[in-house]
Write an enzyme that holds these catalytic residues in place. Structure first.
Site, short mmCIF file in Angstrom:
data_model
loop_
_atom_site.label_atom_id
_atom_site.label_comp_id
_atom_site.label_asym_id
_atom_site.label_seq_id
_atom_site.Cartn_x
_atom_site.Cartn_y
_atom_site.Cartn_z
N ILE A 99 0.87 -1.18 0.00
CA ILE A 99 0.00 0.00 0.00
C ILE A 99 0.91 1.24 0.00
O ILE A 99 1.80 1.34 0.83
CB ILE A 99 -0.88 0.06 1.27
N VAL A 100 0.72 2.14 -0.99
CA VAL A 100 -0.28 2.14 -2.04
C VAL A 100 0.34 1.63 -3.34
O VAL A 100 1.55 1.73 -3.53
CB VAL A 100 -0.89 3.54 -2.27
N VAL A 153 2.74 3.92 -5.49
CA VAL A 153 3.98 4.43 -4.89
C VAL A 153 4.75 3.29 -4.22
O VAL A 153 5.81 2.88 -4.68
CB VAL A 153 3.67 5.54 -3.86
N CYS A 154 4.20 2.75 -3.14
CA CYS A 154 4.93 1.77 -2.33
C CYS A 154 5.15 0.45 -3.05
O CYS A 154 6.08 -0.28 -2.72
CB CYS A 154 4.18 1.54 -1.03
N VAL A 155 4.31 0.14 -4.02
CA VAL A 155 4.50 -1.05 -4.86
C VAL A 155 5.26 -0.69 -6.13
O VAL A 155 6.25 -1.35 -6.49
CB VAL A 155 3.15 -1.71 -5.21
#
Length: 208
Positions: free
Chosen positions: A113-114, A117-119
């Protein structure tokens, strides 16, 4: 142009859970809360079932992002865990990257998540370094479908494969004969509609 089917392999894959944090969960609007939590724990069960290396990381826990989802952290008490002090892209954290490389696995199953961005950021960074990346779409969430779809497109165009947890588990399993009961239990536990199939199978299989 020829196509090569690079499938997930339980002896080559590791799982990265990125920023599944209590505060960030409130940003997930492309899945319902119950559905998303169920999907996430299904992927965790798959990682444990296939004995895949798991790495956990969070971003800025002391801020609004909050701590990691406790169920996830409790499932992997011995997994490398990195509470990043501020890096938004997990791949910018040297300890996290060292842990990923220390697994010796070249296939990375990533969820977080999210999505955008984070993935997406560590996915693009890992692809750049020659890893195969499999993004688990239904264990990653963001603000809305439009944002999600743009992130999927960005990662896919860079070479990432998009899978859901059911497809990832099935590709790792390869053959029902490897273990009907064990793999079937995961499916039945997390997919009520699949539980009917498992119950039907159990009722008609020959008794030993």
């Amino acid at each position: 142009m020829s196509f090569k089917y690079n499938r997930l392999d339980k002896d080559k894959a590791a799982v990265l859970f990125v920023d599944h944090q209590s505060g960030l969960l409130s940003l997930v609007r492309d899945y319902s809360p119950d559905e998303f939590k169920n999907n996430l724990l299904a992927l965790a069960d798959i990682a444990k079932y296939f004995k895949l290396p798991v790495i956990l990381t969070t971003s800025f826990e002391q801020g609004p992002n909050g701590p990691m989802v406790p169920e996830l952290k409790n499932m992997f008490p011995d997994a490398p865990y990195f509470a990043r002090p501020g890096q938004i892209n997990a791949w910018d954290n040297e300890d996290f990257v060292k842990a990923v490389k220390a697994t010796g696995r070249k296939q990375l199953i990533i969820a977080g998540i999210v999505t955008d961005v984070c993935v997406a950021f560590p996915t693009l960074s890992a692809l750049e370094e020659g890893f195969e990346v499999f993004v688990v779409t239904d264990c990653s969430g963001t603000f809305n479908a439009a944002v999600r779809d743009a992130a999927w497109l960005r990662m896919q165009n860079a070479g990432a494969q998009l899978v859901n947890w059911f497809a990832a588990g099935s590709e790792l399993q390869r053959d029902w004969r490897n273990d009907v009961e064990g793999f079937g239990k995961i499916l039945g536990d997390h997919l009520p509609i699949y539980a009917n199939l498992i119950q039907s199978h159990s009722s008609v299989k020959p008794q030993k």
